[in-house]
Design an enzyme around this catalytic site. Structure first.
Site, PDB file in Angstrom:
ATOM      1  N   ASN A   7      -4.524   6.415  -0.945  1.00 30.92           N
ATOM      2  CA  ASN A   7      -3.882   5.173  -0.532  1.00 30.92           C
ATOM      3  C   ASN A   7      -4.978   4.132  -0.433  1.00 30.92           C
ATOM      4  O   ASN A   7      -5.891   4.288   0.387  1.00 30.92           O
ATOM      5  CB  ASN A   7      -3.176   5.436   0.817  1.00 30.92           C
ATOM      6  CG  ASN A   7      -2.912   4.192   1.631  1.00 30.92           C
ATOM      7  OD1 ASN A   7      -3.386   3.114   1.321  1.00 30.92           O
ATOM      8  ND2 ASN A   7      -2.159   4.353   2.697  1.00 30.92           N
TER       9      ASN A   7
ATOM     10  N   MET B 277       0.841  -1.200   0.000  1.00 33.23           N
ATOM     11  CA  MET B 277       0.000   0.000   0.000  1.00 33.23           C
ATOM     12  C   MET B 277       0.875   1.249   0.000  1.00 33.23           C
ATOM     13  O   MET B 277       2.004   1.252   0.449  1.00 33.23           O
ATOM     14  CB  MET B 277      -0.881   0.005   1.250  1.00 33.23           C
ATOM     15  CG  MET B 277      -1.945  -1.062   1.201  1.00 33.23           C
ATOM     16  SD  MET B 277      -3.586  -0.351   1.063  1.00 33.23           S
ATOM     17  CE  MET B 277      -3.719   0.489   2.621  1.00 33.23           C
ATOM     18  N   CYS B 278       0.293   2.317  -0.458  1.00 28.23           N
ATOM     19  CA  CYS B 278       1.003   3.590  -0.537  1.00 28.23           C
ATOM     20  C   CYS B 278       1.073   4.232   0.840  1.00 28.23           C
ATOM     21  O   CYS B 278       0.482   3.753   1.800  1.00 28.23           O
ATOM     22  CB  CYS B 278       0.255   4.528  -1.481  1.00 28.23           C
ATOM     23  SG  CYS B 278      -0.155   3.776  -3.053  1.00 28.23           S
ATOM     24  N   GLN B 279       1.800   5.319   0.929  1.00 27.71           N
ATOM     25  CA  GLN B 279       1.855   6.085   2.166  1.00 27.71           C
ATOM     26  C   GLN B 279       1.480   7.533   1.867  1.00 27.71           C
ATOM     27  O   GLN B 279       1.861   8.083   0.835  1.00 27.71           O
ATOM     28  CB  GLN B 279       3.260   6.044   2.770  1.00 27.71           C
ATOM     29  CG  GLN B 279       3.685   4.645   3.180  1.00 27.71           C
ATOM     30  CD  GLN B 279       4.152   4.566   4.629  1.00 27.71           C
ATOM     31  OE1 GLN B 279       4.189   5.561   5.347  1.00 27.71           O
ATOM     32  NE2 GLN B 279       4.503   3.379   5.063  1.00 27.71           N
TER      33      GLN B 279
END
Lengths: 258, 258
Positions: A108, A1-3
């Site tokens: 996200n 996952m993105c931040q």
């Protein structure tokens, strides 16, 4: 996952300390190496830096770390691709204009089976679910209002659209028009409000401490919002799933729980 | 007056050589010290760097000079403010999205008594005549077509709108959607097409020579367009007042004279 990383302040503030730890999550201390971006509002204008290289070794990231841009609203994003190939058009944050304001959005998460119809006002350029969701929100707001409604009415409508999109999957996001910054928590998002007496803060990702008392005035107030807390000696507030907050002048102003 | 620089190529090319001379016109060799900006298309995506500091001593300009971003379409601008205060929102180039494409626009000139009505699709964020003119063109195109027409039809309509705006004053501009780059000459604009056999070129603004034969392949073709020629040992073509050209793949493709 993105931040995600966001900052909302009552006075223009630089984000160097928070970004110092955050940028290392893009390929060094964590695995989000599929591009990154950061947007700084300055008045009504916005500086948007995006790069499809990992943030830990990006020349643009080096610039941002050395260049103390002061801003009241910042949104940064480190990408771990879930939908859409790795290219510049798919890097967050995304920017559009509405009602003579620039809006900035970063996401996200992962929206399943979300296929927006072609917009009359806004269409995605890249192939991410994130930009499609942003355009969907902008399209609905613009179709409803030719000029901006009051902030509470706008917030309620964004909450309604968010709940709809949240039905498609994970939808943590940050959205700002340079005046306010809205965050929505789907799975994970934390925030902290720093104000006098300012603490000394120590980064999780690197052995760096800053004494904010030496770089602030007593009236400064700064909200920092991040996927995972950036410091290990302060009390961060965990947002709840379905919680949406509008920050203005460095503090939560409006809250919605769905 | 401001200065414009554009590049359109048939293969992604860096603009380091041309930018080396151009950026010095922002406060060093010439008096255009009220901000600057540069936009690079990469596929459908775009990197837009803007700064309200003079380009000759801007950290962002230092980054661009050291970071060989390869692009098929670049537009750069150095600002000498005529209308609108010096701030980030008034820095060129400007960016909007239309039909799922990013469009980039920069202007050199001064439009008198031009007051666009509030747009349905596009509105200026800053206070320049330039951004207002860009939004006026975008608004008219979007109101006419929900999806993009063929390039010749689009070019003819942009020429019609340009003639209308040109009636308000000086209107040199560059406009790109990442596929083509359109330039319009009102008072001053020059271009050159470089292709095999590539020359050695020497900058006007600085004692720098580059032998393009060493950094290109025989199939490369690059059009460079600038307010004032950047080199002093090549033959630049002066555009005529009222002339508009659409460049694609490094060469003029469509031309209009009003």
């Amino acid at each position: 996952m993105c931040q995600l990383l966001g900052m909302n302040c009552n006075t223009p503030t630089d984000i160097l300390f928070s970004f110092e730890g955050f940028h290392r999550r893009g390929g060094l201390t964590d695995h989000h190496a599929d591009g990154w971006g950061i947007a700084f509002f300055e008045g009504k204008g916005v500086r948007l830096f995006i790069d499809d290289k990992p943030s830990a070794d990006s020349p643009v990231s080096a610039l941002v770390r050395q260049y103390p841009i002061k801003s009241q609203n910042v949104i940064a994003h480190i990408r771990k691709a879930t939908q859409g190939v790795i290219n510049l058009a798919n890097c967050h944050p995304f920017q559009r204009e509405i009602w003579g304001q620039y809006w900035i959005f970063a996401h996200n998460g992962d929206l399943k089976d979300f296929h927006a119809r072609p917009g009359c006002y806004y269409n995605a350029v890249g192939s991410t679910d994130s930009e499609a969701a942003f355009c969907y929100i902008m399209e609905a707001l613009r179709a409803k209002w030719c000029t901006p409604p009051d902030t509470a009415t706008l917030f309620a409508e964004i909450a309604r659209l968010t709940a709809e999109l949240h039905g498609h999957g994970v939808f943590n996001f940050m959205l700002s028009n340079g005046d306010w910054l809205i965050t929505h928590c789907s799975t994970k998002l934390h925030y902290i409000v720093r104000q006098a007496p300012f603490p000394a803060a120590h980064l999780v990702d690197e052995d760096v401490t800053v004494d904010f008392a030496t770089v602030t005035t007593p009236n400064d107030r700064v909200a920092v919002i991040a996927t995972v807390p950036l410091t290990d000696n302060e009390q961060w507030t965990a947002m709840q799933a379905g919680e949406m907050i509008l920050f203005r002048d460095g503090a939560p102003l409006l809250q919605h729980q769905s």
